[in-house]
Design an enzyme around this catalytic site. Structure first.
Site, PDB file in Angstrom:
ATOM      1  N   SER A 103       1.832  52.784  57.903  1.00  0.00           N
ATOM      2  CA  SER A 103       1.442  54.187  57.901  1.00  0.00           C
ATOM      3  C   SER A 103       2.551  55.109  58.414  1.00  0.00           C
ATOM      4  CB  SER A 103       0.191  54.367  58.768  1.00  0.00           C
ATOM      5  OG  SER A 103       0.410  53.881  60.078  1.00  0.00           O
ATOM      6  N   GLN A 105       3.542  57.549  60.928  1.00  0.00           N
ATOM      7  CA  GLN A 105       2.980  57.527  62.275  1.00  0.00           C
ATOM      8  C   GLN A 105       3.977  58.027  63.305  1.00  0.00           C
ATOM      9  OE1 GLN A 105       3.386  53.166  63.995  1.00  0.00           O
ATOM     10  NE2 GLN A 105       2.719  53.032  61.855  1.00  0.00           N
ATOM     11  N   HIS A 107       4.263  57.683  67.951  1.00  0.00           N
ATOM     12  CA  HIS A 107       3.670  57.152  69.172  1.00  0.00           C
ATOM     13  C   HIS A 107       3.766  58.214  70.261  1.00  0.00           C
ATOM     14  CE1 HIS A 107       3.531  53.394  67.105  1.00  0.00           C
ATOM     15  NE2 HIS A 107       4.841  53.332  67.007  1.00  0.00           N
ATOM     16  N   LYS A 130       4.720  54.180  73.758  1.00  0.00           N
ATOM     17  CA  LYS A 130       5.040  53.014  72.934  1.00  0.00           C
ATOM     18  C   LYS A 130       6.371  53.212  72.195  1.00  0.00           C
ATOM     19  CE  LYS A 130       3.029  50.058  69.315  1.00  0.00           C
ATOM     20  NZ  LYS A 130       2.078  50.022  68.194  1.00  0.00           N
ATOM     21  N   GLU A 132       9.725  52.076  70.470  1.00  0.00           N
ATOM     22  CA  GLU A 132       9.957  50.839  69.718  1.00  0.00           C
ATOM     23  C   GLU A 132      11.415  50.754  69.277  1.00  0.00           C
ATOM     24  OE1 GLU A 132       5.653  50.526  67.373  1.00  0.00           O
ATOM     25  OE2 GLU A 132       7.433  51.190  66.304  1.00  0.00           O
ATOM     26  N   HIS A 276       7.773  58.118  61.724  1.00  0.00           N
ATOM     27  CA  HIS A 276       8.442  56.969  61.126  1.00  0.00           C
ATOM     28  C   HIS A 276       7.428  56.131  60.350  1.00  0.00           C
ATOM     29  CE1 HIS A 276       6.954  55.480  65.048  1.00  0.00           C
ATOM     30  NE2 HIS A 276       6.766  54.321  64.421  1.00  0.00           N
ATOM     31  N   ARG A 295      -1.634  58.295  63.364  1.00  0.00           N
ATOM     32  CA  ARG A 295      -1.357  58.103  61.934  1.00  0.00           C
ATOM     33  C   ARG A 295      -1.683  59.364  61.134  1.00  0.00           C
ATOM     34  NH1 ARG A 295      -3.861  53.345  63.698  1.00  0.00           N
ATOM     35  NH2 ARG A 295      -2.538  51.486  63.533  1.00  0.00           N
ATOM     36  N   LYS A 301      -6.599  53.689  57.450  1.00  0.00           N
ATOM     37  CA  LYS A 301      -7.119  53.815  58.807  1.00  0.00           C
ATOM     38  C   LYS A 301      -7.313  55.287  59.180  1.00  0.00           C
ATOM     39  CE  LYS A 301      -5.026  49.515  60.494  1.00  0.00           C
ATOM     40  NZ  LYS A 301      -4.133  48.898  61.506  1.00  0.00           N
TER      41      LYS A 301
END
Length: 422
Positions: A103, A105, A107, A130, A132, A276, A295, A301
């Site tokens: 997706s 998205q 964070h 979060k 990454e 991203h 998202r 979702k």
């Protein structure tokens, strides 16, 4: 090898999500097969291999039912990290195998994560951020951050369906600002540029569903009629995304977000509040131990468009600037450091042929996975040397302060990735 040894082999959990590569085509399945109990099923998607103490997929001591967390203590984590993270690892380490796009998205940062968790605990499961990092194992595609403003302006012209969906008024407002100050570094101009980029993105994300479907149908019909879906570039990408997620607003994000292609060993860092999406390929990924995702597209979702639009930084710039190559680690010939600007993790990549390299003890805990080849991992404990087999798919927890010698056996590259925290 006992549960209290300085280096402990782990059994790690694979996760089956719809977007994962199928059966033995999946790097996740290939690596998970190092566990004697794992057998890949031909039509099952194997999307992620989790290495750590996250409760949704906790690792265990190899060949036992002992959870990794139960053997972590102030000695092998360090007293500081053991207290700060309540006996958990500070990070979650993964391998991903991507067959179709994840997706669109972002964070949340820690402040937003705490607020979202307090208000919507069923959606945002914890109060942590979060960040990454992903490092490509195979050729890898992703969206990351917004394109340079002139590229977005050009896409409004080259793709009339995109412009028609946005509307002429917002499109012109964006174009006027880009012509006026699109490359300025003045603080006021940067703020104005981000404001108009936010308006453009918000307008797309909140576009009328009927209009979205009409413009996407026009675009896909034009791509097919002109045979552009086989020519590569943006046309091919848009066509592919629409096949995976028909009539999804995220398809149009291809005109706004940088499309990066990584070669093995190249990486991207995904900071808080940056848009991203991973699109294809295999990677190792490390993140803070959180499950928070906001998202907005390319997903069945829950989409939290309002939160995403509000939280993004609206940083923009060229794709090449988003790709990281790592740096030499402490003068070692074969080890590269990927060191994002956060405290929870860094990653080492060691690639050997028929040779040996010693990495001195790291002040905090680490988790190492062998992603290809055969080798050995050696350490000393109270004067006794221990040598362990280290084959593709083997995962090890390494206690704080333990020096490790890796040896390639010479029958091909021997490559490992090691996430650590200090």
């Amino acid at each position: 090898m006992t549960a209290h040894a300085p280096i402990i082999r782990l059994d790690c959990k694979s996760q089956s999500y719809d977007w994962g590569k199928l059966g033995k085509d999946s790097k996740v399945a290939e690596l998970a097969a190092a566990s004697p109990e794992f057998a890949a099923k031909e039509n099952t998607p194997y999307a992620e291999l989790w290495m750590g103490t996250h409760p949704n997929g906790p690792s265990k001591v190899f060949d036992t039912d002992t959870p990794l967390k139960t053997i972590l203590n102030a000695t092998n984590l360090t007293e500081k990290l053991h207290q700060e993270y309540s006996g958990d690892l500070p990070f979650l380490f993964k391998v991903l195998s991507i067959r179709k796009a994840l997706s669109i998205q972002a964070h949340p940062d820690k402040k937003l994560a705490g607020d979202l968790h307090a208000r919507f605990p069923d959606i945002y499961k914890d109060p942590n951020h979060k960040p990454e990092m992903a490092i490509a194992l195979t050729p890898f595609e992703a969206f990351i951050n917004f394109r340079p403003l002139k590229e977005i302006k050009a896409n409004l012209t080259q793709f009339p369906e995109f412009r028609d969906l946005i509307g002429d008024a917002v499109s012109k407002q964006f174009e006027v600002q880009v012509d006026k100050a699109g490359e300025s570094t003045d603080a006021k101009d940067l703020a104005a540029n981000k404001d108009v980029l936010k308006l453009l993105f918000k307008t797309l994300m909140e576009s009328d569903e009927k209009a979205l479907h009409e413009q996407l149908d026009k675009l896909i019909t034009r791509i097919q009629a002109d045979g552009l879906n086989t020519k590569g570039g943006l046309f091919e990408l848009v066509y592919r995304l629409n096949e995976q997620f028909p009539k999804d607003v995220g398809v149009f994000c291809a005109f706004l977000l940088n499309h990066v292609k990584l070669s093995p060993g190249e990486s991207i860092f995904l900071a808080a509040n940056e848009p991203h999406a991973y699109l294809s390929g295999d990677c190792v990924e490390c993140m803070a131990a959180s499950d928070n995702v906001i998202r907005s597209g390319l997903t069945p979702k829950f989409k939290d468009v309002d939160t995403l639009v509000k939280c993004l930084t609206y940083n923009y710039g060229p794709a090449d600037a988003q790709i990281l190559h790592g740096d030499p680690y402490k003068g070692l010939k074969n080890t590269t450091l990927y060191d994002p600007p956060i405290q929870e993790f860094s990653i080492l990549r060691t690639r050997l042929e028929k040779e040996q390299e010693t990495v001195e003890g790291i002040a905090g805990p680490s988790v190492l996975i062998v992603t290809e080849g055969n080798g050995k991992i050696e350490y000393s404990n109270t004067g006794t040397k221990t040598v362990l087999d280290a084959k593709a798919g083997y995962v090890f927890f390494i206690s704080a302060g333990v020096a490790v010698t890796l040896t390639g056996l010479g029958d091909g590259p021997f490559t490992s990735y090691r996430a650590f925290c200090t």
